[in-house]
Design an enzyme around this catalytic site. Structure first.
Site, short mmCIF file in Angstrom:
data_model
loop_
_atom_site.label_atom_id
_atom_site.label_comp_id
_atom_site.label_asym_id
_atom_site.label_seq_id
_atom_site.Cartn_x
_atom_site.Cartn_y
_atom_site.Cartn_z
N ASP A 485 0.86 -1.18 0.00
CA ASP A 485 0.00 0.00 0.00
C ASP A 485 0.89 1.23 0.00
O ASP A 485 2.04 1.14 0.39
CB ASP A 485 -0.78 0.05 1.32
CG ASP A 485 -2.09 -0.67 1.17
OD1 ASP A 485 -2.35 -1.10 0.05
OD2 ASP A 485 -2.83 -0.77 2.15
N ASP A 806 -4.46 -2.64 4.88
CA ASP A 806 -4.97 -2.18 6.17
C ASP A 806 -6.48 -2.15 6.19
O ASP A 806 -7.10 -2.25 7.21
CB ASP A 806 -4.40 -0.79 6.51
CG ASP A 806 -4.58 0.17 5.36
OD1 ASP A 806 -5.27 -0.20 4.38
OD2 ASP A 806 -4.05 1.29 5.41
N ASP A 810 -9.10 -5.21 1.90
CA ASP A 810 -7.86 -5.90 1.53
C ASP A 810 -7.89 -7.37 1.95
O ASP A 810 -6.97 -8.11 1.62
CB ASP A 810 -6.64 -5.23 2.19
CG ASP A 810 -6.39 -3.86 1.62
OD1 ASP A 810 -6.70 -3.66 0.44
OD2 ASP A 810 -5.90 -2.99 2.35
#
EC number: 7.2.2.10
Length: 1185
Positions: A485, A806, A810
């Site tokens: 990310d 997070d 996901d």
């Protein structure tokens, strides 16, 4: 399974409820009352609340709590609530006791053989043949001139038993401490999970276990609900109840339609407040766990109670429709004291004949085989087989030689009174054979792996890696790709507004409040303060001179910080319009990419504030505020201008651009609020702000290390492509002059899908090798990318992918990846639940540490193997040839066991605890099919074996001349230990000790002492072993078959030992490339070599995540045809095998239920046959009735 709770009646027979006093300890609700309430759904639940309590606030009054202020934080009150309604804690399964572990360690086959041999030997040594030893038995007892010596015959048997006990205790202790560590880790993960409650009107973060009935809890996007409750107020709340019901559709919750929130379910959107009504074993998850027998005692009770239950079940038959969808549940039938329900499965990836295996699985804990374990098991089996053959040959040769020598050459006859003497000989041969086997079998391997992993996991805690699954640690060492990310991992996640476009002006820094028209300023302050989660705030810094603390969503914090920078305050605005006055909230989600809030104006009209990704929101704007704060038309052409002149330059500076807009509805025209596209349209743009999220200073270096180590870092982000590209360049993910791709989600999908819109692996294979940045990506894209890289067959070996995540969305990608990293600080519970490792500091550098530790585990195992196999080869050959030539192994059984102990247990401790060094990051990943024993290691093993064998055979055959001592060869039974054989034993051990130092390096490095003092465990063990060896030789006497040596003899032994180090240098000089003849060993299990049975087992071991993912994927992405959920809960649970896993992954347990289908006889749970195409990627993965 929405109605699973009916089964709870098993443990709480109905009749008691009538006798219950209506006042439970001064509260207006009894435990049973609340339990029955939580079994209802939708309209029924509302009706029940109205009948019993009037409304939710009536329920709060009964529970003595306030919907706005929460409980008073008073310990006595909280304690009382815990006593009456239970704690929010589900008791785990009892761990195995130390004695159980000892018993398990004793099940080892070689140990059992040894025990039997030792006991036979003991028995025979106590049996004295009648009458005087007759000459007729030959020289068998020639050594027993000394009475005391004959007495000592029992010592060898006893010593073997003693060493067996040692080995068993060590193994058991290791298992026990491993179990303890794992539980410690579990409880640490559980303690880390906090939940927001209101007490005394203050928002507090309390550990989940501290929640009590009557608490007012804040629920928000991404939470995993820790207890059951009833909604008080909600904004656009949607819950994924699939873990309880198997329904993949998100269920909309609201205080006036369906207010029931259940533990173990995930909040997918929105926010709200609930009053907690059931905790721990009384919550929905708790009830299921109790059925699962997480408390084993329930099981026995249940069997006894089963018979009296019939009456109690009747009451539940009419209850419950499946989650308010209005499909009545099958009346629960009573069978064998279990609740019988039926359930349609999701297509599970397993075949049909699961009956037997299910039964087997129920008893065996679920093991996930990692790559390393696969290779090791295979290697250990190969070595074991070789050892077995050698030991069998040894025994056969010894027996034949003895029989021919005694009865043929010397022509004796077998006399009755000599039988015990002969048998004693045979037992001695048998014991020698067994010791050859014991030394050959590397039982230290599993131990080394366990110690190495456990040690690494413990140390990784210090490097901010909380490992949830042991094998993730070692998989990480093979990682070839990391999909990271951007926000929070590569960047600091401390966002600030640095540029803005307000009233026709582009400000490069924060404008002075005086420069702005009051109308614009006022609108901006209201739009930001009201249209953001009220839980997001900026608090004063903790220390002088520190930065203000940002609490909640970081993007919103940046905007609130902008308000403060404009010398205004958001708090008064929020107090004026509290959260419950908000008319409607469209919360942020990954599809909308925007958030909107509607408030009622004093004149009866409405105002909508909206904020979101600028390119999305600007498309919905038709007006914009000019410098005087008046409306001006905003046409598509103006928008293109703005994108070109304002938004792209901001994005190229690496800023995230957010548009803030509003819209007024006049009093007469209330729109249809559910038609979101109508409502959020025709907006007026107030401002566009550029938010900077600076790159973490240590990240570029960490990424450079990854690239050097052969790991490709890719950035997957929801941000604008220009922003993403700018940040990627700052991090060093993309370098000028490289051939790379930066794609947006849409373009990515266009490239990988065919005309029918299906994903094609060939197309994906053209994209992913060059892809470095995927921007504006949806969770599905992330999952597609990870799956595509893993399934790809283009490279010479399969890619091993690590993913960071997070958000709730996901989850699927984290589960699919080989290693999923969840963020410890910013991560939602759902992400943590799906992950393998939790990064406690959300920092990318911690991932690099994990790679280092993973590679270190792999190297530690290889070091251990290199050492162990040298000893094995030498010891087996010595025992074998010695026995064949001299009828007696030069190394006695007890000595062999001691050598085995040094080799296995101590060496695994010493070599498995080597700390990692930066040099580990200088080589490419090993890959999944690289053999454990490389050619260099093979060269070292054979080279050292040659040296050791040469020395030992020299000592064995000419040693007595060299040292001028009596020869120890051909000694009769029970003769006293000879100095000759003691020297051989001592030299052997000395060579092992010095070779252990050689084993510290496996890539052919010269300096074997490099960093030796950074590992105190290693030094302690080597010196300790040396000390014990001195004691054994000088004072071991008969049990160890040792006689004390003189100083000169000791020095010779040491000299030969040190020779190992010199010889190591000689071996290092020989280039490995010249030795083409050397084979590597310990490849991963190949497809063709697996037997059917192994395949069947392998099918189970296609690791958990794979299977959960297939299921999870169907749940997540395919809006499955509704699955009616009824089933034979208890009997299936007993069989579902995942009880151990249960404690490990609460939510996965619940989803396990989907594997079970019920045939005509409700006592047989059979998994539905898999249709191979319905595995991971089939868009038509519908469920089959």
């Amino acid at each position: 399974m929405g109605d699973m709770a009916n089964s709870s009646i098993e443990f709480h027979p109905k009749p008691q409820q009538q006798r219950d006093v209506p006042q439970a300890g001064g509260f207006g609700c009894t435990l049973a009352e609340l339990r029955t309430l939580m079994e209802l759904r939708g309209a029924e639940a509302l009706q029940k609340i109205e009948e019993a309590y009037g409304d939710v606030s009536g329920l709060c009054r009964r529970l003595k709590t306030s919907p706005t202020e929460g409980l008073a934080d008073n310990t006595n009150d909280l304690e009382k609530r815990r006593q009456i309604y239970g704690q929010n804690f589900i008791p785990p399964k009892q761990p195995k006791t130390f004695l159980q572990l000892v018993w398990e360690a004793l099940q080892d086959v070689t140990l059992i053989i040894l025990e039997v041999a030792a006991i036979v030997s003991l028995g025979l040594s106590f049996y004295a043949p009648p009458g005087e030893e007759s000459e007729a038995c030959g020289n068998v007892s020639g050594g027993a001139e000394d009475e005391g010596e004959a007495e000592a015959g029992w010592i060898e048997g006893a010593a073997i038993l003693l060493s067996v006990i040692c080995v068993v205790l060590v193994t058991a202790f290791n298992d026990w401490s491993k179990e303890k560590q794992f539980r410690g880790l579990q409880s640490r993960i559980e303690q880390e999970q906090k939940f927001t409650v209101i007490r005394n009107g203050q928002l507090l973060q309390v550990p989940v276990a501290a929640l009590v009935v009557g608490d007012i809890a804040q629920v928000k996007y991404g939470d995993l609900l820790p207890a059951d409750g009833v909604l008080i107020q909600a904004n656009d709340l949607k819950i994924d109840e699939s873990s309880l019901t198997g329904e993949s559709d998100h269920v909309r919750k609201s205080a006036d339609k369906d207010p029931m929130l259940l533990s173990g379910t995930h909040v997918m959107e929105g926010s709200g407040r609930m009053v907690v009504t059931a905790v721990g074993v009384n919550s929905q998850t708790g009830i299921i766990f109790t059925l699962l027998g997480a408390g084993g005692e329930e099981e026995e009770k249940k069997d006894k109670k089963g018979k009296q239950q019939d009456g109690a079940m009747e009451s539940s038959q009419t209850k419950g429709t499946d989650l308010g969808h209005g499909v009545p549940l099958c009346a629960a039938k009573k069978q064998d004291g279990a609740v019988a329900m039926e359930m349609q499965p999701l297509k599970s990836a397993e075949g049909g004949e699961m009956e037997e295996r299910e039964k087997k699985k129920a008893n065996a804990p679920k093991k996930e085989k990692s790559v390393l374990q696969g290779k090791l098991t295979k290697l250990a089996v190969q070595i074991g087989k070789a050892g077995l053959v050698m030991s069998a040959i040894t025994v056969i040769i010894l027996v034949l030689y003895f029989v021919i020598e005694t009865f043929v050459v010397e022509g004796r006859t077998w006399l009755a009174e000599c039988t015990p003497v002969y048998v004693q000989y045979f037992v001695k041969f048998f014991i020698i054979g067994v010791t050859v086997l014991v030394v050959a079998v590397p039982e230290g391997l599993p131990l080394a792996v366990t110690i190495s992993l456990a040690y690494s996991v413990k140390k990784m805690m210090k490097d901010n890696n909380l490992v949830r699954h042991l094998d993730a640690c070692e998989t990480m060492g093979n990682a070839t790709a990391i999909c990271s990310d951007k926000t929070g991992t590569l960047t600091t996640n401390r966002m600030t507004v640095v540029q803005s476009y307000l009233g026709d002006t582009h400000y490069k820094e924060i404008p002075a409040p005086s420069a702005l028209t009051p109308k614009i300023l006022d609108l901006l302050v209201h739009a930001i303060s009201i249209n953001s989660a009220y839980t997001t705030k900026i608090l004063p810094p903790e220390k002088e001179g520190a930065l203000p603390r940002q609490v909640g969503n970081k993007t919103e914090c940046a905007l609130l910080g902008f308000v403060l920078d404009l010398k205004r305050d958001f708090q008064p605005v929020r107090e004026q319009i509290p959260e419950d006055k908000l008319y409607k909230v469209y919360t942020f989600n990954s599809v909308r990419k925007s958030m909107s809030t509607v408030i009622r104006m004093p004149d009866g009209g409405f105002r909508l504030f909206s904020k979101g990704a600028s390119e999305i929101l600007l498309k919905k704007c038709t007006n914009i505020l000019n410098s005087n704060g008046e409306l001006r038309g905003f046409r598509p052409r103006d928008r293109d201008d703005m994108v070109r002149k304002i938004i792209e330059p901001m994005a190229c500076d690496g800023l995230r651009t957010i548009c803030i807009a509003y819209r007024d509805f006049s009093a007469g025209q209330e729109p249809d609020w559910d038609n979101e596209n109508e409502v959020v349209g025709d907006l007026t743009c107030i401002a566009v702000v550029g938010i900077e999220d600076p790159v973490r200073p240590e990240v570029p270096e960490a990424i450079r290390k990854c690239q050097r180590a052969g790991i490709t870092v890719r950035m997957v982000t929801g941000d604008n492509i220009n922003t993403a590209r700018a940040i990627a360049a700052k991090c060093g993910i993309i370098q000028p002059g490289e051939d790379f791709l930066c794609l947006e989600g849409k373009e990515f999908n266009r490239r990988i899908r065919n005309e029918k819109g299906e994903i094609e692996q060939e197309r994906l294979d053209k994209v992913w090798p060059k892809l470095r940045v995927l921007a504006r990506s949806s969770p599905t894209d992330k999952h597609t990318l990870v799956k595509g890289i893993i399934d790809s067959t283009t490279g010479e070996q399969r890619q091993v992918v690590a993913v960071t995540g997070d958000g709730t969305n996901d989850g699927p990608a984290l589960k699919k990846a080989d290693v999923g990293f969840a963020m410890g600080i910013a991560g939602t519970d759902v992400a943590k639940e799906a992950s393998d490792i939790i990064l406690t500091d959300d920092n990318f550098t911690s991932i690099v540490k994990a790679v280092m530790w993973g590679r270190n585990v792999y190297d530690s195992i290889s070091k251990f193997l290199q050492f162990q196999l040298t000893v094995n080869v030498v010891a087996v050959i010595v025992a074998f040839t010695g026995a064949c030539i001299t009828q007696d192994s030069p190394l006695k059984a007890v000595q062999m066991l001691w050598v085995n102990l040094i080799m296995d247990t101590f060496a695994s401790l010493a070599l498995a605890t080597e700390p990692p060094t930066e040099s580990l990051l200088l080589r490419k990943p090993y890959g999944r099919d690289k053999p454990l024993i490389s050619r260099t290691m093979m060269k070292n093993i054979l080279g050292h074996a040659v040296y050791q064998l040469a020395i030992i055979f020299t000592l064995l055959f000419v040693g007595e001349l060299f040292f001028d001592i009596d020869s120890g060869r051909n000694a009769p039974l029970h003769s006293p230990p000879s100095e000759h054989y003691t020297i051989i034993f001592n030299t052997f051990v000395m060579m092992q000790l010095f070779n252990e130092i050689n084993a510290r390096k496996i890539h052919g490095e010269r300096n074997v002492f490099d960093g030796i003092f950074s590992n105190p465990i290693f030094c302690t063990i080597v010196l300790g072993t040396f000390g014990i060896q001195i004691v054994i030789v000088q004072f071991g006497g008969k049990p160890f078959s040792c006689s004390p040596l003189s100083t000169e003899q000791w020095l010779w032994c040491l000299f030969v030992g040190v020779g190992e180090l010199v010889w190591g240098q000689v071996i290092a000089t020989i280039p490995t490339s010249q030795l083409k003849c050397l084979k590597e060993a310990g490849h991963g299990p190949g497809k063709d070599e697996m037997t059917d049975e192994e395949l069947a087992e392998g099918e189970e071991e296609i690791d958990h995540a794979e299977r959960e993912l297939r299921r999870g994927q169907i749940l997540w992405f395919r809006g499955l045809n509704r699955i009616q959920t009824q089933m034979e809960v208890v009997s299936t649970f007993k069989r579902s095998g995942s009880v151990q896993g249960a404690v490990r992954r609460r939510s996965s347990v619940l989803s396990q239920l989907h594997d079970v289908t019920n045939l005509s006889t409700p006592t047989h749970a059979i998994l539905s046959a898999a249709n191979p195409t319905s595995a991971a990627g089939n868009p038509g993965g519908e469920s089959v009735p």
